[in-house]
Design a protein around this motif. Structure first.
Motif, PDB file in Angstrom:
ATOM      1  N   ARG A 124       0.809  -1.211   0.000  1.00  0.00           N
ATOM      2  CA  ARG A 124       0.000   0.000   0.000  1.00  0.00           C
ATOM      3  C   ARG A 124       0.847   1.268   0.000  1.00  0.00           C
ATOM      4  NH1 ARG A 124      -4.108   0.078   4.532  1.00  0.00           N
ATOM      5  NH2 ARG A 124      -2.724  -1.299   5.653  1.00  0.00           N
ATOM      6  N   GLU A 125       2.158   1.120   0.079  1.00  0.00           N
ATOM      7  CA  GLU A 125       3.039   2.286   0.027  1.00  0.00           C
ATOM      8  C   GLU A 125       3.645   2.479  -1.366  1.00  0.00           C
ATOM      9  OE1 GLU A 125       5.888   2.236   3.180  1.00  0.00           O
ATOM     10  OE2 GLU A 125       4.385   1.909   4.726  1.00  0.00           O
ATOM     11  N   VAL A 126       3.345   1.598  -2.294  1.00  0.00           N
ATOM     12  CA  VAL A 126       3.888   1.712  -3.652  1.00  0.00           C
ATOM     13  C   VAL A 126       3.202   2.853  -4.392  1.00  0.00           C
ATOM     14  CG1 VAL A 126       4.101   0.558  -5.889  1.00  0.00           C
ATOM     15  CG2 VAL A 126       4.500  -0.730  -3.784  1.00  0.00           C
ATOM     16  N   ALA A 127       4.006   3.648  -5.110  1.00  0.00           N
ATOM     17  CA  ALA A 127       3.474   4.750  -5.909  1.00  0.00           C
ATOM     18  C   ALA A 127       4.178   4.774  -7.254  1.00  0.00           C
ATOM     19  CB  ALA A 127       3.666   6.076  -5.185  1.00  0.00           C
ATOM     20  N   PRO A 128       3.514   5.291  -8.298  1.00  0.00           N
ATOM     21  CA  PRO A 128       4.150   5.372  -9.616  1.00  0.00           C
ATOM     22  C   PRO A 128       5.498   6.089  -9.550  1.00  0.00           C
ATOM     23  CG  PRO A 128       1.824   5.875  -9.787  1.00  0.00           C
ATOM     24  CD  PRO A 128       2.121   5.796  -8.318  1.00  0.00           C
ATOM     25  N   GLY A 129       6.502   5.501 -10.200  1.00  0.00           N
ATOM     26  CA  GLY A 129       7.839   6.076 -10.203  1.00  0.00           C
ATOM     27  C   GLY A 129       8.766   5.457  -9.176  1.00  0.00           C
ATOM     28  N   ASP A 130       8.231   4.659  -8.264  1.00  0.00           N
ATOM     29  CA  ASP A 130       9.088   3.979  -7.290  1.00  0.00           C
ATOM     30  C   ASP A 130       9.972   2.954  -7.988  1.00  0.00           C
ATOM     31  OD1 ASP A 130       8.015   5.387  -5.212  1.00  0.00           O
ATOM     32  OD2 ASP A 130       6.816   3.740  -4.403  1.00  0.00           O
ATOM     33  N   LEU A 131      11.218   2.835  -7.536  1.00  0.00           N
ATOM     34  CA  LEU A 131      12.120   1.799  -8.033  1.00  0.00           C
ATOM     35  C   LEU A 131      11.973   0.565  -7.147  1.00  0.00           C
ATOM     36  CD1 LEU A 131      15.401   3.785  -8.825  1.00  0.00           C
ATOM     37  CD2 LEU A 131      13.643   2.999 -10.413  1.00  0.00           C
ATOM     38  N   ILE A 132      11.971  -0.605  -7.785  1.00  0.00           N
ATOM     39  CA  ILE A 132      11.807  -1.872  -7.073  1.00  0.00           C
ATOM     40  C   ILE A 132      12.964  -2.784  -7.458  1.00  0.00           C
ATOM     41  CG2 ILE A 132      10.325  -3.874  -6.700  1.00  0.00           C
ATOM     42  CD1 ILE A 132       7.951  -2.038  -7.479  1.00  0.00           C
ATOM     43  N   ARG A 148      26.023  -2.832   5.128  1.00  0.00           N
ATOM     44  CA  ARG A 148      25.515  -3.144   6.470  1.00  0.00           C
ATOM     45  C   ARG A 148      25.114  -1.902   7.278  1.00  0.00           C
ATOM     46  NH1 ARG A 148      29.558  -5.856   8.364  1.00  0.00           N
ATOM     47  NH2 ARG A 148      28.856  -7.923   7.664  1.00  0.00           N
ATOM     48  N   PRO A 149      25.933  -0.834   7.308  1.00  0.00           N
ATOM     49  CA  PRO A 149      25.533   0.341   8.098  1.00  0.00           C
ATOM     50  C   PRO A 149      24.273   1.040   7.577  1.00  0.00           C
ATOM     51  CG  PRO A 149      27.880   0.396   7.577  1.00  0.00           C
ATOM     52  CD  PRO A 149      27.268  -0.673   6.723  1.00  0.00           C
ATOM     53  N   LEU A 150      23.869   0.717   6.360  1.00  0.00           N
ATOM     54  CA  LEU A 150      22.719   1.380   5.741  1.00  0.00           C
ATOM     55  C   LEU A 150      21.429   0.577   5.890  1.00  0.00           C
ATOM     56  CD1 LEU A 150      24.487   2.467   2.418  1.00  0.00           C
ATOM     57  CD2 LEU A 150      24.319   3.736   4.571  1.00  0.00           C
ATOM     58  N   LEU A 151      21.524  -0.638   6.441  1.00  0.00           N
ATOM     59  CA  LEU A 151      20.341  -1.484   6.592  1.00  0.00           C
ATOM     60  C   LEU A 151      19.416  -0.915   7.669  1.00  0.00           C
ATOM     61  CD1 LEU A 151      21.936  -5.065   6.498  1.00  0.00           C
ATOM     62  CD2 LEU A 151      20.891  -3.799   4.609  1.00  0.00           C
ATOM     63  N   PRO A 152      18.111  -0.909   7.424  1.00  0.00           N
ATOM     64  CA  PRO A 152      17.176  -0.436   8.454  1.00  0.00           C
ATOM     65  C   PRO A 152      17.102  -1.419   9.610  1.00  0.00           C
ATOM     66  CG  PRO A 152      15.975  -1.373   6.614  1.00  0.00           C
ATOM     67  CD  PRO A 152      17.420  -1.349   6.198  1.00  0.00           C
ATOM     68  N   GLU A 153      16.741  -0.910  10.788  1.00  0.00           N
ATOM     69  CA  GLU A 153      16.639  -1.777  11.960  1.00  0.00           C
ATOM     70  C   GLU A 153      15.457  -2.730  11.850  1.00  0.00           C
ATOM     71  OE1 GLU A 153      16.570   0.453  15.551  1.00  0.00           O
ATOM     72  OE2 GLU A 153      18.506   1.450  15.177  1.00  0.00           O
ATOM     73  N   ARG A 154      14.371  -2.282  11.200  1.00  0.00           N
ATOM     74  CA  ARG A 154      13.177  -3.124  11.072  1.00  0.00           C
ATOM     75  C   ARG A 154      12.861  -3.348   9.602  1.00  0.00           C
ATOM     76  NH1 ARG A 154       8.256  -0.953  14.429  1.00  0.00           N
ATOM     77  NH2 ARG A 154       7.632  -3.143  14.202  1.00  0.00           N
ATOM     78  N   TYR A 155      12.384  -4.530   9.293  1.00  0.00           N
ATOM     79  CA  TYR A 155      11.956  -4.895   7.946  1.00  0.00           C
ATOM     80  C   TYR A 155      13.081  -4.707   6.927  1.00  0.00           C
ATOM     81  CZ  TYR A 155       7.566  -4.289  10.453  1.00  0.00           C
ATOM     82  OH  TYR A 155       6.564  -4.361  11.388  1.00  0.00           O
ATOM     83  N   SER A 156      14.262  -5.099   7.312  1.00  0.00           N
ATOM     84  CA  SER A 156      15.399  -4.977   6.392  1.00  0.00           C
ATOM     85  C   SER A 156      15.282  -6.010   5.282  1.00  0.00           C
ATOM     86  CB  SER A 156      16.710  -5.189   7.148  1.00  0.00           C
ATOM     87  OG  SER A 156      17.805  -5.202   6.259  1.00  0.00           O
ATOM     88  N   LEU A 179       8.071  -7.762   0.202  1.00  0.00           N
ATOM     89  CA  LEU A 179       8.322  -6.412  -0.315  1.00  0.00           C
ATOM     90  C   LEU A 179       8.523  -5.503   0.879  1.00  0.00           C
ATOM     91  CD1 LEU A 179       8.350  -4.537  -2.878  1.00  0.00           C
ATOM     92  CD2 LEU A 179       5.968  -4.030  -2.333  1.00  0.00           C
ATOM     93  N   THR A 180       9.609  -4.751   0.878  1.00  0.00           N
ATOM     94  CA  THR A 180       9.885  -3.853   1.990  1.00  0.00           C
ATOM     95  C   THR A 180      10.509  -2.569   1.474  1.00  0.00           C
ATOM     96  OG1 THR A 180      10.916  -3.690   4.182  1.00  0.00           O
ATOM     97  CG2 THR A 180      12.212  -4.728   2.452  1.00  0.00           C
ATOM     98  N   GLU A 181      10.389  -1.514   2.259  1.00  0.00           N
ATOM     99  CA  GLU A 181      10.954  -0.228   1.859  1.00  0.00           C
ATOM    100  C   GLU A 181      12.474  -0.263   1.962  1.00  0.00           C
ATOM    101  OE1 GLU A 181      10.558   4.544   2.976  1.00  0.00           O
ATOM    102  OE2 GLU A 181       9.649   3.011   4.260  1.00  0.00           O
ATOM    103  N   VAL A 182      13.145   0.238   0.943  1.00  0.00           N
ATOM    104  CA  VAL A 182      14.600   0.361   0.946  1.00  0.00           C
ATOM    105  C   VAL A 182      14.942   1.817   1.254  1.00  0.00           C
ATOM    106  CG1 VAL A 182      16.719   0.166  -0.424  1.00  0.00           C
ATOM    107  CG2 VAL A 182      14.879  -1.510  -0.717  1.00  0.00           C
ATOM    108  N   PRO A 183      15.661   2.097   2.353  1.00  0.00           N
ATOM    109  CA  PRO A 183      16.014   3.482   2.677  1.00  0.00           C
ATOM    110  C   PRO A 183      16.765   4.155   1.534  1.00  0.00           C
ATOM    111  CG  PRO A 183      16.497   2.025   4.515  1.00  0.00           C
ATOM    112  CD  PRO A 183      16.152   1.144   3.355  1.00  0.00           C
ATOM    113  N   GLN A 184      16.631   5.462   1.430  1.00  0.00           N
ATOM    114  CA  GLN A 184      17.225   6.216   0.329  1.00  0.00           C
ATOM    115  C   GLN A 184      18.721   5.961   0.193  1.00  0.00           C
ATOM    116  OE1 GLN A 184      15.508   8.097  -1.836  1.00  0.00           O
ATOM    117  NE2 GLN A 184      17.326   8.665  -3.008  1.00  0.00           N
ATOM    118  N   LEU A 185      19.458   6.007   1.309  1.00  0.00           N
ATOM    119  CA  LEU A 185      20.912   5.827   1.233  1.00  0.00           C
ATOM    120  C   LEU A 185      21.281   4.425   0.775  1.00  0.00           C
ATOM    121  CD1 LEU A 185      22.127   7.749   4.436  1.00  0.00           C
ATOM    122  CD2 LEU A 185      22.271   8.470   2.037  1.00  0.00           C
ATOM    123  N   LEU A 186      20.532   3.424   1.220  1.00  0.00           N
ATOM    124  CA  LEU A 186      20.781   2.050   0.781  1.00  0.00           C
ATOM    125  C   LEU A 186      20.483   1.910  -0.707  1.00  0.00           C
ATOM    126  CD1 LEU A 186      21.447  -0.912   1.276  1.00  0.00           C
ATOM    127  CD2 LEU A 186      19.095  -1.248   2.111  1.00  0.00           C
TER     128      LEU A 186
END
Length: 283
Positions: free
Chosen positions: A2-10, A72-80, A94-101
């Protein structure tokens, strides 16, 4: 989903490598599990979420584990998407990838990622749902279900279009569109809070499972671009296109409260927030 939007990279992750990058072309929508899945995903719900994605296969199919000291330092603490070891997580679909990662992965992939990034910035959202086909199939089952009295079958079919007994019952509670203020019945649709496609037969005819809305507001509500808190506060999904919402008569830059709801309406609105509203909950 439900967080997917047009233009998102997967990023596609298969056999320890990233073989492709996808660009989301649509928002997600409710959809039954495809028949071509066969026995795959037997533990999944029969109804899930679907989105249109265009994938580009990569020549440089990097293996994140080989770069885990960087990542490794860029991995989120939850839902990595990755374990600290660099291995993938089978429990994550499917999980959110932080911008820096994401930037680090794109840099590792190299030059061939650049045109994909550029294309993602210019995506024009496409309608991508099969809800009409799905609901028509469900309606057909109702029509031939002889265990349901004929008059009730007709009422259920008309309720799908927001008409008949359902509309009459909603109109006993609602006098107009809570967003636009339109109160001429000619311009109003009886909209289900718990969608007809998800509801049991008694819920499909329950007046407390409905709101009177203008057609454009009904579209936004049914597809999860807006919702309501129990206290009447309007919720605008973070993935909604605010310019379009403004043109439809929604005040997007200030808090909006549409008034109180009955206890029954609150129950159905809770379902809508939990299962329909796009990006309803961000962890």
């Amino acid at each position: 989903m439900r967080e997917v939007a047009p233009g998102d990279l997967i990023f596609s992750f298969v056999d320890t490598r990233i073989p492709a990058i996808g660009i989301a072309q649509s928002y997600c929508w409710e959809s039954p599990k495809p028949s071509e899945f066969g026995t795959a995903g037997q533990n999944w719900e029969d109804v899930g979420w679907r989105a249109k994605v265009t994938f580009v296969r990569l020549q440089n199919q990097i293996r994140p584990k080989e770069h885990i000291e960087l990542l490794r330092p860029l991995l989120p603490e939850r839902y990595s998407p990755l374990q600290p070891s660099g291995n993938g997580l089978q429990s994550v679909y499917l999980t959110e990838v932080p911008q820096l990662l994401a930037e680090a992965l794109l840099d590792l992939i190299g030059q061939e990622a650049n045109p994909i990034r550029l294309a993602a910035k210019h995506v024009q959202p496409v309608p991508g749902d099969d809800i009409e086909v799905w609901e028509t199939q469900l309606e057909s089952r109702v029509i031939v279900d002889t265990s349901i009295p004929e008059t009730e079958r007709l009422a259920l079919v008309r309720a799908r279009a927001g008409q008949g007994i359902f509309r009459d019952r909603v109109a006993q509670l609602e006098k107009g569109c809570r967003i636009t203020g339109v109160d001429n019945p000619t311009h109003l649709v009886a909209s289900h809070c718990k969608p007809w496609r998800d509801a049991r037969n008694e819920e499909r005819l329950d007046g407390e499972n409905g709101l009177l809305l203008t057609p454009s507001i009904d579209h936004l509500f049914d597809r999860g671009f807006i919702g309501f808190e129990n206290n009447g506060r309007l919720i605008i999904s973070p993935v909604a296109h605010k310019t379009s919402l403004r043109r439809m008569g929604i005040r997007v830059d200030e808090p909006v409260n549409v008034g109180s709801f009955s206890s029954g309406q609150k129950s159905y609105l809770e379902y809508h927030r939990d299962a329909i509203l796009l990006q309803a909950v961000r962890k």
